[in-house]
Design a protein around this motif. Sequence first.
Motif, PDB file in Angstrom:
ATOM      1  N   VAL A 107      -4.869   6.285   2.859  1.00 19.72           N
ATOM      2  CA  VAL A 107      -4.485   5.473   1.700  1.00 19.72           C
ATOM      3  C   VAL A 107      -5.712   4.814   1.083  1.00 19.72           C
ATOM      4  CG1 VAL A 107      -3.196   3.447   0.955  1.00 19.72           C
ATOM      5  CG2 VAL A 107      -2.116   5.109   2.468  1.00 19.72           C
ATOM      6  N   THR A 120       0.544   7.718   1.969  1.00 23.73           N
ATOM      7  CA  THR A 120      -0.090   8.776   1.173  1.00 23.73           C
ATOM      8  C   THR A 120       0.917   9.655   0.432  1.00 23.73           C
ATOM      9  OG1 THR A 120      -0.196  10.159   3.164  1.00 23.73           O
ATOM     10  CG2 THR A 120      -2.170   8.895   2.578  1.00 23.73           C
ATOM     11  N   SER A 157       0.814  -1.214   0.000  1.00 21.35           N
ATOM     12  CA  SER A 157       0.000   0.000   0.000  1.00 21.35           C
ATOM     13  C   SER A 157       0.848   1.264   0.000  1.00 21.35           C
ATOM     14  CB  SER A 157      -0.907   0.030   1.230  1.00 21.35           C
ATOM     15  OG  SER A 157      -0.136   0.146   2.417  1.00 21.35           O
ATOM     16  N   ASN A 194       2.112   6.797  -4.854  1.00 19.31           N
ATOM     17  CA  ASN A 194       0.960   6.311  -5.613  1.00 19.31           C
ATOM     18  C   ASN A 194       0.935   4.781  -5.641  1.00 19.31           C
ATOM     19  OD1 ASN A 194      -1.351   7.158  -7.121  1.00 19.31           O
ATOM     20  ND2 ASN A 194      -0.362   6.432  -8.991  1.00 19.31           N
ATOM     21  N   THR A 246      -7.646   6.754  -1.387  1.00 17.04           N
ATOM     22  CA  THR A 246      -7.069   6.976  -2.718  1.00 17.04           C
ATOM     23  C   THR A 246      -7.504   5.928  -3.738  1.00 17.04           C
ATOM     24  OG1 THR A 246      -5.021   5.710  -2.337  1.00 17.04           O
ATOM     25  CG2 THR A 246      -5.018   8.031  -1.677  1.00 17.04           C
ATOM     26  N   PHE A 247      -8.021   4.782  -3.267  1.00 11.23           N
ATOM     27  CA  PHE A 247      -8.386   3.752  -4.246  1.00 11.23           C
ATOM     28  C   PHE A 247      -9.757   3.126  -4.019  1.00 11.23           C
ATOM     29  CE2 PHE A 247      -6.014   1.298  -1.014  1.00 11.23           C
ATOM     30  CZ  PHE A 247      -6.854   0.213  -0.798  1.00 11.23           C
ATOM     31  N   ASP A 258      -4.272  14.161   8.070  1.00 14.16           N
ATOM     32  CA  ASP A 258      -4.948  13.281   7.117  1.00 14.16           C
ATOM     33  C   ASP A 258      -6.283  12.890   7.720  1.00 14.16           C
ATOM     34  OD1 ASP A 258      -4.487  11.177   8.927  1.00 14.16           O
ATOM     35  OD2 ASP A 258      -3.620   9.843   7.423  1.00 14.16           O
ATOM     36  N   VAL A 317      -2.590   2.899  -5.409  1.00 11.36           N
ATOM     37  CA  VAL A 317      -3.414   2.964  -6.621  1.00 11.36           C
ATOM     38  C   VAL A 317      -2.883   1.994  -7.678  1.00 11.36           C
ATOM     39  CG1 VAL A 317      -4.163   4.460  -8.513  1.00 11.36           C
ATOM     40  CG2 VAL A 317      -4.137   5.329  -6.165  1.00 11.36           C
TER      41      VAL A 317
END
Length: 428
Positions: free
Chosen positions: A129, A101, A98, A104, A132-133, A196, A107
Motif C-alpha cells: 500500500v 492493495t 489506507s 485506491n 502506491t502513494f 506483493d 491514494v
Amino acid sequence: MNRKIGKSLALAGAAALMLAGCSSSSDPEAAGSAAASGGTSASCDADGVLKLGTILPQTGNLAFLGPPEFAGVDLAVKEINDAGGVLGEDVEVFDGDSGDTTTNIAVTTADEQLARGVDAIIGAASSGVSLTFIDKVTGAGVIHFSPANTSPTFTTYDDNGLYFRTAPSDLFQGAVLAELAANDGSTKPAVLALQDAYGEGLANAFTNNFTNAGGSLALDPIIYDPQAASFEAEVGAVAAANPDAVVLIGFEESKKIVQELIKQGIGPDKVKLYLVDGNLSNTLGEGLPDGILEGTKGTLPGAQASDDFQAALLGIDPELKDFSYAAESYDAVTVIALGAAAAGSDCATEIAAPLQSVTNDGTVCTDYADCLAKLEAGEDIDYDGQSGPIALDENGDPARATMGVYVYGADNQYTANDFIQGDVPSAS
C-alpha cells in the motif's frame, strides 16, 4: 489535546492545496543547512504547527492492525501535547484509511492529507500500500513515515530523503524466522506467501537465510493471490511435498489458509506452523478448533509492550485486542516531533534533516518530555523508544531492531516467548 479527526473532503480545489507542505523543495541537504542556521527554507510553507496525517488500515486485509496503530499515534500526540507540544503549539492529527492493495483508498487519502497541509504522513501498515502513494507524498516534500513497512524495497527507494520507518527491513525478520525454524529441528519447510512486495520479500529473506545455513525447502516457495476464492490447490501442493513445517506469510486471508491446512491433514496440530507480523493475531484462532494453534510460533518486530505502555494504550482504546505496531506508531510520531523540535521548524524537509541524529549517538532519553528538555539544554539526544533502540540510518531504516518470538497456547492466544535484538542486515 488539540486533535482533529480527518473526514472525507471534497476533492474539488484540492490540487491547489496539495503542495501546502514543503512542496517546492525536496532537497534534504538544503533543508538541513537551513535548519542548522536556525532559519526556515523560503520554499517551505511552515505555519508553526506540526500537522500529521495518518494513512492506516481502518478497512482491508490488515484492518486488525489499525486499532493498535491508531492508539499508538494518539497516545504519542497526547503525551507530546501534555508536555507543551512542538514549537509551543499542539500537534494536530488527521486520521485517514489506507484500505489495502485491492482498492485506491490510500491514494485518495494521501490526496486529502496533502490538501490539509500535513507535514508528515504516518502509514501505511502494508508495504504494498505504501508503494502506491510514496511518490505522491515525498514528491510533495512531505515526510512519509511508516510504523510497519518491512519490505527491503524501501531501503534504496528514491524518496528524496523523506521516507522513514520504525519497523526493520524483513531482511532481519527473515533471518530470525529461518534460525527459529532451524533451531526447532525443521529440515524441509514449505513457504506460502502472498503476492506483493511484503510477502515475496519476506519469503526471499527466509529462503535465503535458511538455505545459506545449509537447509533446503520441501518445494519452491508458493506465491499465492490473497484474493483467491480458494487455496485448495496451493495447500494441496504443500501437502504433497510432505514438509516438516509450514511458514505462512500473509494477511487476513491466513485464516482461510489455516483452515485449508487443517482440512488437508497438515494443520498446526500435525505440522509445525510459523506465522509472521502480517498474520500474528489473537483473532486468528476465532472459529478454529480449540487448541489447534497450540505450539504455533510467530515473529513480530518490536520489543514487548510494557505493562505501563499497554495500560496507556488501553486508556486510549479500551477495546484493543492486540498491540502489534502500537509501539512503532508511537515512536514514529515521537521521532517526528523531536525532529521538528531539533530543527526549530515544522517544515518537512527541515524536520527530516535531524531525524537520524536524534535517534543516534547522544544522551539516551525515552520519552518526549525528557528528550525535549535535553534538546533545549543544548544536548545531543538518542531517543530509544517503546519499540526498541530505533537508531535510524542514512536510509531512514532502523539500524538495530528487536524481534519478538511469540507462541500460541491452548486458548489459541499468543504470548511472548523470546526477544532477539541485533543489527539489521544490509540490503547489499
